[in-house]
Design an enzyme around this catalytic site. Structure first.
Site, PDB file in Angstrom:
ATOM      1  N   CYS A 189       0.791  -1.162   0.041  1.00 61.75           N
ATOM      2  CA  CYS A 189       0.016  -0.064   0.026  1.00 61.75           C
ATOM      3  C   CYS A 189       0.798   1.183   0.004  1.00 61.75           C
ATOM      4  O   CYS A 189       0.232   2.535  -0.162  1.00 61.75           O
ATOM      5  CB  CYS A 189      -1.051  -0.014   1.144  1.00 61.75           C
ATOM      6  N   ILE A 190       2.070   1.093   0.227  1.00 60.76           N
ATOM      7  CA  ILE A 190       2.921   2.393   0.261  1.00 60.76           C
ATOM      8  C   ILE A 190       3.713   2.468  -1.004  1.00 60.76           C
ATOM      9  O   ILE A 190       4.568   1.653  -1.566  1.00 60.76           O
ATOM     10  CB  ILE A 190       4.012   2.306   1.421  1.00 60.76           C
TER      11      ILE A 190
END
Lengths: 105, 155
Positions: A104-105
């Site tokens: 997600c990063i």
């Protein structure tokens, strides 16, 4: 599973265009995949990122996130987005024939 | 399949750690997918782009039922700092950057970082009080003009 032909070889890809089997990928296929992504020419820094993606995938079983790329590939985040405008981790993974990174990063 | 999202404009109105991270993760994630993204910091969200507060964003330990901590305990001196430190350690392990670094990274991805004029007026802040990544202090009208044709997310 869809089949695509790169550099004269038939390869299996998923619905988003990522390789199902990274073992089917060869360097000769990269320019053609890149062109389909809107990158007309693969420059030296593009290759640096693509090779880094392959190495990371071979070692860790997953492609790196943009943050990891920015910190360890030798190409800055700013430059990464100039090289791969539609998302460096995603585009470079596709061109490097590895699955889409799921972080997600 | 629906048309892919082309642009997001994310409003950050909270100045707590749990109020800020979701917006930053969504902005960064949008850019990673090739989606155009703008962040608009308003009210207490301004703490994220204020030079003197960006490195001191804390978890709200009072009035935060999700933390499962008694309100009385949450209000004790130092509890907010300890909880913040604990979460920061956990996030570091998951490769989630600290807020300041995250904002810098998001700016590097090509996302726009803006501060709200009404809020900077209210808190008597000028451009010099804000971190260098802030592109401009803009009005709500300018925000809407910028957000036109995309999705607006309020956090």
């Amino acid at each position: 599973m869809p089949i695509a032909t790169y550099a004269g070889m038939a390869v299996t890809i998923n619905d988003e265009g990522f390789f199902e089997d990274p073992g089917q990928w060869t360097e000769a296929m990269a320019p053609e995949i890149a062109r389909a992504q809107g990158i007309d020419e693969l420059t030296e820094p593009h290759w640096q990122v693509i090779k880094f993606m392959r190495t990371e995938f071979a070692e860790k079983g997953t492609g790196p996130t943009v943050r990891v790329l920015g910190k360890t590939s030798g190409v800055s985040v700013k430059e990464l987005y100039q090289l791969f405008p539609k998302g460096p981790a995603k585009m470079a993974a596709k061109i490097a024939g590895i699955p889409k990174p799921r972080g997600c990063i | 399949m629906s048309d892919p999202i082309q642009k997001v404009s994310i409003i950050v109105s909270k100045g707590s750690l749990e109020g800020v991270y979701p917006a930053l993760i969504m902005a960064n994630g949008a850019r990673a997918e090739g989606i155009e993204a703008n962040l608009f910091f308003t009210f207490f969200g301004l703490d994220v782009v204020h030079r003197s507060t960006v490195d001191h964003i804390k978890v709200a330990t009072v009035g935060n039922p999700g933390l499962h901590l008694a309100t009385m305990a949450g209000g004790l001196p130092g509890v907010s700092s300890v909880m913040t430190h604990y979460l920061e350690k956990k996030m570091e392990k998951l490769d989630i950057p600290p807020i300041h670094e995250f904002v810098e990274m998001i700016a590097d991805t090509g996302a726009g970082i803006y501060a709200c004029k009404a809020s900077t007026d209210l808190f008597e802040l000028t451009r010099d009080d804000l971190i260098e990544q802030v592109m401009d202090i803009i009005t709500v009208g300018e925000f809407y003009a910028m957000a036109a044709g995309g999705e607006i997310i309020f956090t």
